[in-house]
Design an enzyme around this catalytic site. Structure first.
Site, short mmCIF file in Angstrom:
data_model
loop_
_atom_site.label_atom_id
_atom_site.label_comp_id
_atom_site.label_asym_id
_atom_site.label_seq_id
_atom_site.Cartn_x
_atom_site.Cartn_y
_atom_site.Cartn_z
N GLU A 1 40.15 38.56 38.66
CA GLU A 1 39.87 37.41 37.80
C GLU A 1 38.52 36.64 38.09
O GLU A 1 38.93 35.54 38.12
CB GLU A 1 41.15 36.46 37.79
CG GLU A 1 42.23 37.46 37.36
CD GLU A 1 43.79 36.96 37.18
OE1 GLU A 1 43.69 35.66 37.92
OE2 GLU A 1 44.85 37.60 36.85
N GLU B 1 47.29 43.89 35.22
CA GLU B 1 48.19 43.09 35.95
C GLU B 1 48.93 42.35 34.86
O GLU B 1 48.32 41.80 33.67
CB GLU B 1 47.52 41.90 36.64
CG GLU B 1 48.39 40.94 37.50
CD GLU B 1 47.74 39.96 38.17
OE1 GLU B 1 47.00 40.49 39.19
OE2 GLU B 1 48.12 38.69 38.39
#
Length: 494
Positions: free
Chosen positions: A7, A83
Protein backbone atom coordinates in the site's frame (compact mmCIF):
# COMPACT_ATOMS: atom_id res chain seq x y z
CA UNK A 1 4.70 -15.12 -5.23
CA UNK A 2 6.52 -11.90 -4.32
CA UNK A 3 4.63 -8.71 -3.52
CA UNK A 4 5.70 -5.08 -3.78
CA UNK A 5 5.75 -2.72 -0.79
CA UNK A 6 2.35 -2.87 0.87
CA UNK A 7 0.00 0.00 0.00
CA UNK A 8 2.77 2.42 -0.93
CA UNK A 9 3.97 4.01 -4.15
CA UNK A 10 5.78 1.47 -6.31
CA UNK A 11 8.99 1.92 -8.28
CA UNK A 12 8.86 0.45 -11.80
CA UNK A 13 12.66 0.24 -11.95
CA UNK A 14 12.71 -1.78 -8.74
CA UNK A 15 10.09 -4.22 -10.06
CA UNK A 16 12.09 -4.78 -13.25
CA UNK A 17 15.32 -5.26 -11.28
CA UNK A 18 13.56 -7.69 -8.95
CA UNK A 19 12.39 -9.75 -11.92
CA UNK A 20 15.90 -9.74 -13.39
CA UNK A 21 17.48 -10.74 -10.07
CA UNK A 22 14.99 -13.54 -9.46
CA UNK A 23 15.58 -14.96 -12.94
CA UNK A 24 19.34 -14.71 -12.62
CA UNK A 25 19.17 -16.52 -9.28
CA UNK A 26 17.28 -19.46 -10.75
CA UNK A 27 13.96 -18.28 -9.28
CA UNK A 28 12.19 -17.76 -12.57
CA UNK A 29 9.10 -19.62 -11.28
CA UNK A 30 8.60 -17.00 -8.54
CA UNK A 31 5.96 -14.57 -9.77
CA UNK A 32 5.51 -10.88 -8.97
CA UNK A 33 2.26 -9.26 -7.85
CA UNK A 34 1.85 -5.50 -8.17
CA UNK A 35 1.10 -3.16 -6.66
CA UNK A 36 -0.91 -4.17 -3.57
CA UNK A 37 -2.80 -0.91 -3.44
CA UNK A 38 -5.33 0.48 -5.94
CA UNK A 39 -5.85 -0.61 -9.55
CA UNK A 40 -4.34 2.64 -10.72
CA UNK A 41 -1.77 3.82 -11.56
CA UNK A 42 -0.14 0.40 -11.90
CA UNK A 43 -2.58 -0.68 -14.63
CA UNK A 44 -1.63 2.27 -16.84
CA UNK A 45 2.05 1.65 -16.17
CA UNK A 46 1.69 -1.95 -17.33
CA UNK A 47 -0.12 -0.90 -20.50
CA UNK A 48 2.53 1.70 -21.36
CA UNK A 49 5.67 -0.21 -20.37
CA UNK A 50 6.15 -3.62 -22.07
CA UNK A 51 9.18 -4.47 -19.93
CA UNK A 52 7.25 -3.83 -16.73
CA UNK A 53 4.36 -5.87 -18.11
CA UNK A 54 6.69 -8.81 -18.71
CA UNK A 55 7.94 -8.54 -15.12
CA UNK A 56 4.51 -8.60 -13.47
CA UNK A 57 2.28 -11.68 -13.55
CA UNK A 58 -0.62 -10.63 -11.33
CA UNK A 59 -2.27 -7.29 -10.64
CA UNK A 60 -3.21 -7.20 -6.98
CA UNK A 61 -5.59 -4.63 -5.51
CA UNK A 62 -6.60 -4.15 -1.88
CA UNK A 63 -10.24 -3.93 -0.77
CA UNK A 64 -11.54 -3.43 -4.31
CA UNK A 65 -15.22 -3.57 -3.33
CA UNK A 66 -15.68 -6.49 -5.79
CA UNK A 67 -14.89 -4.21 -8.77
CA UNK A 68 -11.94 -3.91 -11.10
CA UNK A 69 -11.38 -1.45 -13.95
CA UNK A 70 -11.65 -1.98 -17.71
CA UNK A 71 -8.00 -1.11 -18.25
CA UNK A 72 -6.99 -3.96 -15.92
CA UNK A 73 -8.72 -6.43 -18.24
CA UNK A 74 -6.80 -5.00 -21.19
CA UNK A 75 -3.52 -6.05 -19.62
CA UNK A 76 -4.63 -9.72 -19.87
CA UNK A 77 -3.06 -10.29 -16.45
CA UNK A 78 -4.57 -12.32 -13.65
CA UNK A 79 -6.48 -10.06 -11.29
CA UNK A 80 -6.41 -10.70 -7.56
CA UNK A 81 -7.91 -9.12 -4.51
CA UNK A 82 -4.56 -9.47 -2.81
CA UNK A 83 -5.86 -8.16 0.51
CA UNK A 84 -9.51 -8.15 1.51
CA UNK A 85 -12.03 -8.81 4.29
CA UNK A 86 -10.36 -7.35 7.45
CA UNK A 87 -13.79 -7.37 9.07
CA UNK A 88 -14.99 -8.27 12.57
CA UNK A 89 -15.70 -11.98 12.35
CA UNK A 90 -19.24 -12.12 13.72
CA UNK A 91 -21.99 -13.36 11.43
CA UNK A 92 -22.12 -10.08 9.52
CA UNK A 93 -18.42 -10.62 8.91
CA UNK A 94 -19.24 -14.10 7.66
CA UNK A 95 -21.80 -12.56 5.32
CA UNK A 96 -19.22 -10.09 4.05
CA UNK A 97 -16.83 -12.95 3.29
CA UNK A 98 -19.54 -14.97 1.51
CA UNK A 99 -20.49 -12.03 -0.69
CA UNK A 100 -16.99 -10.95 -1.72
CA UNK A 101 -15.71 -14.49 -2.33
CA UNK A 102 -18.30 -14.80 -5.06
CA UNK A 103 -18.67 -11.25 -6.29
CA UNK A 104 -14.97 -10.47 -6.58
CA UNK A 105 -15.14 -12.73 -9.60
CA UNK A 106 -18.70 -11.99 -10.72
CA UNK A 107 -18.14 -8.22 -10.75
CA UNK A 108 -14.39 -7.87 -11.06
CA UNK A 109 -13.07 -11.13 -12.60
CA UNK A 110 -10.65 -11.54 -9.68
CA UNK A 111 -9.61 -15.17 -9.41
CA UNK A 112 -8.12 -14.95 -5.90
CA UNK A 113 -9.30 -13.30 -2.71
CA UNK A 114 -6.82 -13.18 0.18
CA UNK A 115 -8.12 -12.54 3.67
CA UNK A 116 -6.33 -10.23 6.05
CA UNK A 117 -5.95 -11.89 8.39
CA UNK A 118 -6.37 -15.63 8.69
CA UNK A 119 -6.46 -16.06 12.48
CA UNK A 120 -7.07 -13.19 14.92
CA UNK A 121 -4.34 -14.12 17.42
CA UNK A 122 -3.49 -10.85 19.12
CA UNK A 123 -4.81 -8.96 22.12
CA UNK A 124 -8.41 -7.99 21.50
CA UNK A 125 -7.83 -4.34 22.43
CA UNK A 126 -5.22 -3.92 19.71
CA UNK A 127 -6.45 -2.49 16.39
CA UNK A 128 -8.52 -4.79 14.16
CA UNK A 129 -9.80 -7.00 16.94
CA UNK A 130 -11.21 -10.30 15.63
CA UNK A 131 -10.52 -9.34 12.00
CA UNK A 132 -9.59 -12.90 11.09
CA UNK A 133 -11.43 -15.93 9.77
CA UNK A 134 -11.30 -17.40 13.28
CA UNK A 135 -10.24 -16.21 16.73
CA UNK A 136 -7.50 -17.52 19.05
CA UNK A 137 -6.51 -14.60 21.26
CA UNK A 138 -5.89 -16.28 24.63
CA UNK A 139 -2.73 -18.40 24.54
CA UNK A 140 -2.73 -18.54 28.35
CA UNK A 141 -6.12 -20.32 28.36
CA UNK A 142 -5.97 -22.03 24.96
CA UNK A 143 -9.46 -20.78 24.17
CA UNK A 144 -10.41 -20.37 20.51
CA UNK A 145 -13.53 -19.86 18.41
CA UNK A 146 -14.13 -21.27 14.93
CA UNK A 147 -16.10 -18.36 13.50
CA UNK A 148 -18.56 -18.35 10.59
CA UNK A 149 -16.00 -17.18 7.96
CA UNK A 150 -14.19 -20.51 8.33
CA UNK A 151 -17.29 -22.41 7.18
CA UNK A 152 -18.01 -19.91 4.44
CA UNK A 153 -14.49 -20.47 3.14
CA UNK A 154 -15.17 -24.22 3.04
CA UNK A 155 -18.02 -23.70 0.57
CA UNK A 156 -15.36 -22.92 -2.03
CA UNK A 157 -12.14 -24.53 -0.82
CA UNK A 158 -13.58 -27.96 0.05
CA UNK A 159 -14.73 -28.45 -3.53
CA UNK A 160 -12.04 -26.80 -5.64
CA UNK A 161 -8.27 -26.91 -5.82
CA UNK A 162 -5.52 -24.64 -7.17
CA UNK A 163 -5.64 -25.05 -10.93
CA UNK A 164 -9.42 -25.07 -11.19
CA UNK A 165 -10.94 -22.43 -13.46
CA UNK A 166 -13.95 -20.18 -13.19
CA UNK A 167 -16.52 -20.61 -15.95
CA UNK A 168 -17.68 -17.53 -17.80
CA UNK A 169 -21.31 -18.37 -16.98
CA UNK A 170 -21.41 -16.56 -13.63
CA UNK A 171 -23.59 -13.71 -12.57
CA UNK A 172 -26.23 -12.18 -10.33
CA UNK A 173 -29.51 -13.84 -9.41
CA UNK A 174 -32.75 -12.19 -10.49
CA UNK A 175 -33.79 -11.27 -6.92
CA UNK A 176 -30.32 -10.53 -5.64
CA UNK A 177 -27.32 -12.62 -4.73
CA UNK A 178 -24.74 -14.22 -6.99
CA UNK A 179 -23.42 -17.50 -8.30
CA UNK A 180 -20.10 -18.76 -9.63
CA UNK A 181 -19.12 -22.03 -11.26
CA UNK A 182 -15.69 -23.67 -11.31
CA UNK A 183 -14.28 -26.75 -13.00
CA UNK A 184 -11.13 -28.83 -12.96
CA UNK A 185 -11.49 -29.29 -16.75
CA UNK A 186 -11.81 -33.03 -16.10
CA UNK A 187 -15.57 -33.17 -15.82
CA UNK A 188 -16.01 -31.97 -12.22
CA UNK A 189 -18.17 -28.96 -11.48
CA UNK A 190 -18.71 -26.81 -8.37
CA UNK A 191 -21.33 -24.07 -8.14
CA UNK A 192 -21.36 -21.64 -5.21
CA UNK A 193 -24.42 -19.48 -4.58
CA UNK A 194 -24.85 -16.68 -2.03
CA UNK A 195 -27.93 -14.60 -1.19
CA UNK A 196 -26.51 -12.28 1.45
CA UNK A 197 -28.57 -9.18 2.13
CA UNK A 198 -26.91 -5.81 2.26
CA UNK A 199 -27.05 -5.15 6.02
CA UNK A 200 -25.88 -8.68 6.79
CA UNK A 201 -22.80 -8.57 4.56
CA UNK A 202 -21.16 -5.21 5.22
CA UNK A 203 -17.35 -5.30 5.13
CA UNK A 204 -15.08 -2.87 6.93
CA UNK A 205 -14.26 -1.19 3.62
CA UNK A 206 -15.11 0.17 1.11
CA UNK A 207 -18.62 1.61 1.72
CA UNK A 208 -21.31 -0.77 0.46
CA UNK A 209 -24.02 0.78 -1.76
CA UNK A 210 -27.64 -0.25 -1.12
CA UNK A 211 -29.05 -3.32 -2.87
CA UNK A 212 -31.97 -5.70 -2.36
CA UNK A 213 -32.10 -9.47 -1.96
CA UNK A 214 -35.35 -11.42 -1.55
CA UNK A 215 -36.33 -15.08 -1.44
CA UNK A 216 -36.54 -16.67 -4.86
CA UNK A 217 -36.60 -19.84 -6.92
CA UNK A 218 -33.56 -20.10 -9.16
CA UNK A 219 -33.25 -22.53 -12.05
CA UNK A 220 -29.86 -23.47 -13.44
CA UNK A 221 -29.23 -25.10 -16.80
CA UNK A 222 -26.03 -27.06 -17.37
CA UNK A 223 -24.80 -27.20 -20.93
CA UNK A 224 -22.02 -28.73 -22.95
CA UNK A 225 -20.14 -31.52 -21.20
CA UNK A 226 -21.93 -30.75 -17.93
CA UNK A 227 -25.36 -31.51 -19.36
CA UNK A 228 -24.80 -35.22 -18.69
CA UNK A 229 -24.42 -34.70 -14.91
CA UNK A 230 -27.23 -36.61 -13.17
CA UNK A 231 -26.95 -35.33 -9.59
CA UNK A 232 -25.05 -32.89 -7.41
CA UNK A 233 -23.97 -32.97 -3.78
CA UNK A 234 -25.48 -30.11 -1.76
CA UNK A 235 -23.95 -28.17 1.15
CA UNK A 236 -25.69 -25.26 2.80
CA UNK A 237 -25.11 -22.49 5.34
CA UNK A 238 -28.04 -20.50 6.70
CA UNK A 239 -27.51 -17.29 8.63
CA UNK A 240 -30.35 -16.51 11.01
CA UNK A 241 -29.94 -13.02 12.40
CA UNK A 242 -33.30 -13.08 14.21
CA UNK A 243 -33.02 -16.28 16.22
CA UNK A 244 -29.18 -16.31 16.34
CA UNK A 245 -29.43 -20.02 15.51
CA UNK A 246 -27.52 -20.16 12.28
CA UNK A 247 -26.31 -23.39 10.71
CA UNK A 248 -23.07 -23.59 8.78
CA UNK A 249 -21.71 -25.93 6.17
CA UNK A 250 -24.28 -28.67 6.56
CA UNK A 251 -24.53 -31.42 4.00
CA UNK A 252 -28.06 -32.10 2.76
CA UNK A 253 -28.61 -35.84 2.63
CA UNK A 254 -30.77 -35.59 -0.46
CA UNK A 255 -28.74 -35.02 -3.58
CA UNK A 256 -30.28 -32.77 -6.17
CA UNK A 257 -31.28 -34.72 -9.28
CA UNK A 258 -30.89 -33.02 -12.64
CA UNK A 259 -33.42 -33.32 -15.48
CA UNK A 260 -32.05 -32.52 -18.90
CA UNK A 261 -29.17 -30.73 -17.20
CA UNK A 262 -31.44 -28.49 -15.12
CA UNK A 263 -32.23 -28.06 -11.43
CA UNK A 264 -34.17 -25.56 -9.32
CA UNK A 265 -33.42 -24.31 -5.83
CA UNK A 266 -35.57 -22.47 -3.33
CA UNK A 267 -33.28 -19.76 -2.02
CA UNK A 268 -34.00 -17.76 1.10
CA UNK A 269 -32.21 -14.61 2.16
CA UNK A 270 -28.76 -14.91 3.77
CA UNK A 271 -27.85 -18.38 2.55
CA UNK A 272 -24.82 -19.97 0.93
CA UNK A 273 -25.08 -23.12 -1.17
CA UNK A 274 -22.49 -25.32 -2.80
CA UNK A 275 -23.62 -27.80 -5.45
CA UNK A 276 -20.85 -30.05 -6.68
CA UNK A 277 -19.88 -33.29 -8.32
CA UNK A 278 -17.12 -33.65 -5.73
CA UNK A 279 -17.85 -36.27 -3.08
CA UNK A 280 -14.80 -35.59 -0.92
CA UNK A 281 -16.24 -32.70 1.10
CA UNK A 282 -16.40 -33.03 4.86
CA UNK A 283 -17.07 -30.56 7.63
CA UNK A 284 -14.42 -31.95 9.88
CA UNK A 285 -14.30 -31.63 13.63
CA UNK A 286 -12.15 -30.09 16.30
CA UNK A 287 -11.75 -30.49 20.07
CA UNK A 288 -13.92 -28.42 22.36
CA UNK A 289 -12.18 -25.18 23.16
CA UNK A 290 -10.96 -24.67 26.72
CA UNK A 291 -13.05 -22.02 28.48
CA UNK A 292 -12.13 -18.39 28.02
CA UNK A 293 -10.20 -16.87 30.92
CA UNK A 294 -8.72 -13.52 31.80
CA UNK A 295 -4.98 -13.07 31.79
CA UNK A 296 -3.60 -14.44 35.10
CA UNK A 297 -3.35 -11.69 37.70
CA UNK A 298 -0.05 -13.13 38.94
CA UNK A 299 2.33 -13.76 36.05
CA UNK A 300 6.06 -14.47 35.86
CA UNK A 301 8.50 -15.32 33.08
CA UNK A 302 12.18 -15.99 33.77
CA UNK A 303 12.90 -16.79 30.08
CA UNK A 304 14.87 -19.88 31.13
CA UNK A 305 14.41 -21.77 27.88
CA UNK A 306 17.51 -23.53 26.57
CA UNK A 307 16.09 -24.72 23.25
CA UNK A 308 13.01 -22.58 22.59
CA UNK A 309 10.55 -23.81 19.94
CA UNK A 310 10.08 -20.17 18.94
CA UNK A 311 12.36 -17.16 19.09
CA UNK A 312 9.81 -15.01 20.96
CA UNK A 313 8.49 -15.40 24.49
CA UNK A 314 4.80 -16.29 24.90
CA UNK A 315 2.15 -13.65 25.63
CA UNK A 316 4.37 -10.66 24.78
CA UNK A 317 3.12 -8.71 21.76
CA UNK A 318 5.77 -6.62 20.06
CA UNK A 319 4.49 -3.33 18.67
CA UNK A 320 7.88 -2.06 17.56
CA UNK A 321 11.24 -3.79 17.78
CA UNK A 322 11.94 -7.50 18.13
CA UNK A 323 12.32 -9.21 21.52
CA UNK A 324 13.91 -12.67 21.31
CA UNK A 325 15.14 -15.38 23.62
CA UNK A 326 18.86 -14.92 24.20
CA UNK A 327 21.62 -17.00 25.79
CA UNK A 328 23.92 -14.58 27.58
CA UNK A 329 27.17 -16.55 27.62
CA UNK A 330 29.07 -13.71 29.34
CA UNK A 331 26.92 -13.84 32.48
CA UNK A 332 28.26 -16.23 35.12
CA UNK A 333 25.19 -16.09 37.33
CA UNK A 334 21.41 -15.87 37.17
CA UNK A 335 21.01 -14.07 33.84
CA UNK A 336 22.21 -16.64 31.31
CA UNK A 337 18.78 -16.92 29.68
CA UNK A 338 17.16 -13.57 28.91
CA UNK A 339 14.86 -11.74 26.52
CA UNK A 340 16.75 -9.37 24.26
CA UNK A 341 15.65 -6.48 22.04
CA UNK A 342 17.73 -7.06 18.90
CA UNK A 343 16.77 -4.43 16.29
CA UNK A 344 19.39 -1.67 16.25
CA UNK A 345 18.03 0.58 13.51
CA UNK A 346 14.52 1.94 13.10
CA UNK A 347 13.15 0.06 10.10
CA UNK A 348 11.36 1.52 7.11
CA UNK A 349 7.82 1.37 8.41
CA UNK A 350 4.38 0.94 6.92
CA UNK A 351 2.68 3.02 9.65
CA UNK A 352 3.93 5.86 11.83
CA UNK A 353 5.63 3.51 14.28
CA UNK A 354 7.23 4.76 17.48
CA UNK A 355 10.88 5.77 17.75
CA UNK A 356 11.10 3.49 20.80
CA UNK A 357 10.70 -0.28 20.95
CA UNK A 358 7.84 -1.69 23.01
CA UNK A 359 6.27 -5.07 23.72
CA UNK A 360 2.92 -5.18 25.55
CA UNK A 361 1.48 -7.94 27.69
CA UNK A 362 -1.35 -8.81 30.10
CA UNK A 363 -4.91 -7.51 30.49
CA UNK A 364 -5.91 -4.19 28.95
CA UNK A 365 -8.59 -3.71 31.62
CA UNK A 366 -6.09 -3.76 34.48
CA UNK A 367 -5.93 -0.55 36.51
CA UNK A 368 -3.93 -1.26 39.67
CA UNK A 369 -0.83 -3.39 39.22
CA UNK A 370 2.85 -3.86 39.95
CA UNK A 371 5.29 -4.59 37.12
CA UNK A 372 8.87 -5.64 37.82
CA UNK A 373 11.76 -6.72 35.62
CA UNK A 374 15.54 -7.00 35.63
CA UNK A 375 17.06 -4.86 32.87
CA UNK A 376 20.46 -4.70 31.19
CA UNK A 377 21.46 -1.84 28.88
CA UNK A 378 24.05 -2.46 26.17
CA UNK A 379 24.51 1.09 24.85
CA UNK A 380 27.15 2.91 26.88
CA UNK A 381 26.01 6.52 26.54
CA UNK A 382 22.55 6.77 25.01
CA UNK A 383 21.09 3.53 26.34
CA UNK A 384 17.72 3.49 28.03
CA UNK A 385 15.04 0.96 28.97
CA UNK A 386 11.61 1.06 30.57
CA UNK A 387 8.86 -0.93 32.19
CA UNK A 388 5.32 0.37 31.96
CA UNK A 389 1.73 -0.02 33.08
CA UNK A 390 -1.65 1.16 31.75
CA UNK A 391 -0.35 1.37 28.18
CA UNK A 392 -3.39 2.40 26.16
CA UNK A 393 -2.42 2.05 22.49
CA UNK A 394 -0.69 -0.34 20.12
CA UNK A 395 -0.49 -1.15 16.44
CA UNK A 396 -0.35 1.83 14.11
CA UNK A 397 -1.32 4.11 17.04
CA UNK A 398 1.54 3.07 19.33
CA UNK A 399 3.46 6.27 18.63
CA UNK A 400 0.88 8.20 20.67
CA UNK A 401 0.58 5.60 23.45
CA UNK A 402 0.05 6.90 26.95
CA UNK A 403 0.46 5.13 30.28
CA UNK A 404 2.98 5.15 33.12
CA UNK A 405 6.52 4.61 31.82
CA UNK A 406 9.44 4.12 34.25
CA UNK A 407 12.72 4.76 32.41
CA UNK A 408 16.34 4.34 33.48
CA UNK A 409 19.27 5.46 31.38
CA UNK A 410 22.92 4.53 31.00
CA UNK A 411 23.95 8.08 31.95
CA UNK A 412 22.80 7.51 35.52
CA UNK A 413 19.38 9.18 35.36
CA UNK A 414 15.75 8.09 35.48
CA UNK A 415 12.49 9.53 34.26
CA UNK A 416 8.82 8.76 34.73
CA UNK A 417 6.57 9.80 31.89
CA UNK A 418 2.91 9.67 31.01
CA UNK A 419 3.63 8.76 27.39
CA UNK A 420 5.88 6.54 25.31
CA UNK A 421 7.34 9.55 23.52
CA UNK A 422 8.62 10.80 26.88
CA UNK A 423 7.20 14.30 26.55
CA UNK A 424 5.00 14.44 29.67
CA UNK A 425 7.36 14.02 32.62
CA UNK A 426 5.92 13.01 36.00
CA UNK A 427 9.23 12.64 37.85
CA UNK A 428 12.95 12.59 37.08
CA UNK A 429 16.33 12.54 38.78
CA UNK A 430 19.52 10.59 39.37
CA UNK A 431 19.46 6.78 39.45
CA UNK A 432 23.09 5.71 39.24
CA UNK A 433 22.22 3.21 36.53
CA UNK A 434 24.88 2.26 34.00
CA UNK A 435 25.20 0.08 30.93
CA UNK A 436 26.48 -3.50 31.27
CA UNK A 437 25.06 -3.99 34.73
CA UNK A 438 21.81 -5.58 35.83
CA UNK A 439 19.21 -3.41 37.56
CA UNK A 440 15.84 -4.42 38.96
CA UNK A 441 12.95 -2.05 38.23
CA UNK A 442 9.57 -2.18 39.94
CA UNK A 443 6.59 0.02 39.08
CA UNK A 444 3.40 0.15 41.14
CA UNK A 445 0.33 2.03 39.95
CA UNK A 446 -2.66 2.38 42.21
CA UNK A 447 -5.46 4.82 41.58
CA UNK A 448 -3.99 8.13 40.45
CA UNK A 449 -0.56 7.56 42.03
CA UNK A 450 2.52 5.65 40.94
CA UNK A 451 5.80 4.75 42.64
CA UNK A 452 9.00 3.03 41.60
CA UNK A 453 11.76 0.93 43.11
CA UNK A 454 15.30 0.49 41.85
CA UNK A 455 17.13 -2.61 43.06
CA UNK A 456 14.60 -3.00 45.86
CA UNK A 457 14.87 0.57 47.18
CA UNK A 458 12.40 3.43 46.64
CA UNK A 459 13.56 5.76 43.87
CA UNK A 460 10.43 7.88 43.47
CA UNK A 461 6.90 7.80 44.80
CA UNK A 462 3.45 9.37 44.61
CA UNK A 463 3.81 10.58 41.04
CA UNK A 464 0.39 11.76 39.90
CA UNK A 465 -0.85 9.81 36.88
CA UNK A 466 -2.48 12.29 34.53
CA UNK A 467 -4.23 10.03 32.04
CA UNK A 468 -5.12 6.41 31.26
CA UNK A 469 -7.08 4.48 33.86
CA UNK A 470 -6.21 1.07 32.46
CA UNK A 471 -4.04 -0.68 29.89
CA UNK A 472 -1.34 -3.25 29.27
CA UNK A 473 1.96 -3.79 31.03
CA UNK A 474 5.00 -3.34 28.80
CA UNK A 475 8.78 -3.41 28.42
CA UNK A 476 10.90 -1.58 25.90
CA UNK A 477 13.89 0.55 25.00
CA UNK A 478 14.52 4.27 24.51
CA UNK A 479 15.70 3.74 20.93
CA UNK A 480 16.41 0.87 18.60
CA UNK A 481 19.23 -0.57 20.69
CA UNK A 482 20.37 -3.82 22.23
CA UNK A 483 19.01 -4.42 25.73
CA UNK A 484 18.10 -7.44 27.84
CA UNK A 485 15.22 -8.24 30.18
CA UNK A 486 14.89 -10.98 32.75
CA UNK A 487 12.61 -12.13 35.57
CA UNK A 488 9.58 -10.25 34.33
CA UNK A 489 6.62 -10.28 36.71
CA UNK A 490 3.28 -8.59 37.02
CA UNK A 491 0.75 -8.69 39.84
CA UNK A 492 -2.65 -7.10 39.33
CA UNK A 493 -5.90 -6.46 41.15
CA UNK A 494 -9.04 -7.59 39.35
Amino acid sequence: MVLIWNERNYDSKYIKLLRYTLDKSGLDTVRIIASDSLWEPVVQSLLLDPELSRAVDVIGAHYPGTSSVKEALKTQKKLWSSEDYSTFNDEVGGGCWARILNQNYVNGLMTATISWNLVASYYKDLPFSRDGLMTAEEPWSGSYVVESPIWITAHTTQFTQPGWSYLHTVGHLAQGGSYVALTDCKGNLTVVIETMTRDHSVCIRPPLPPFNVTSQNATFHLQGSFASIKELQVWRSQFNFKTKKSSFFETLMLRIPLFDGSFTLELAEDEVYTLTTMTTGQKGSYPDSPPSARFPKVYKDHFNVRNPPFSEAPDFAEQTGVFEYYINMTDPGPHVFTLRQVVTERPVTWAADADQTISVIADYQWENLTVSCDVFMESMKAGGVFIAARVDKGGQSVRSAKGVFFWVFADGTYKVTNDLAGQTVLAEGLSGTRAYGWHTLSLTVEGQYASGLLNGYPLWKNAVVLTTKNGWAAIGTHSFELAQFDNFAVVAEY
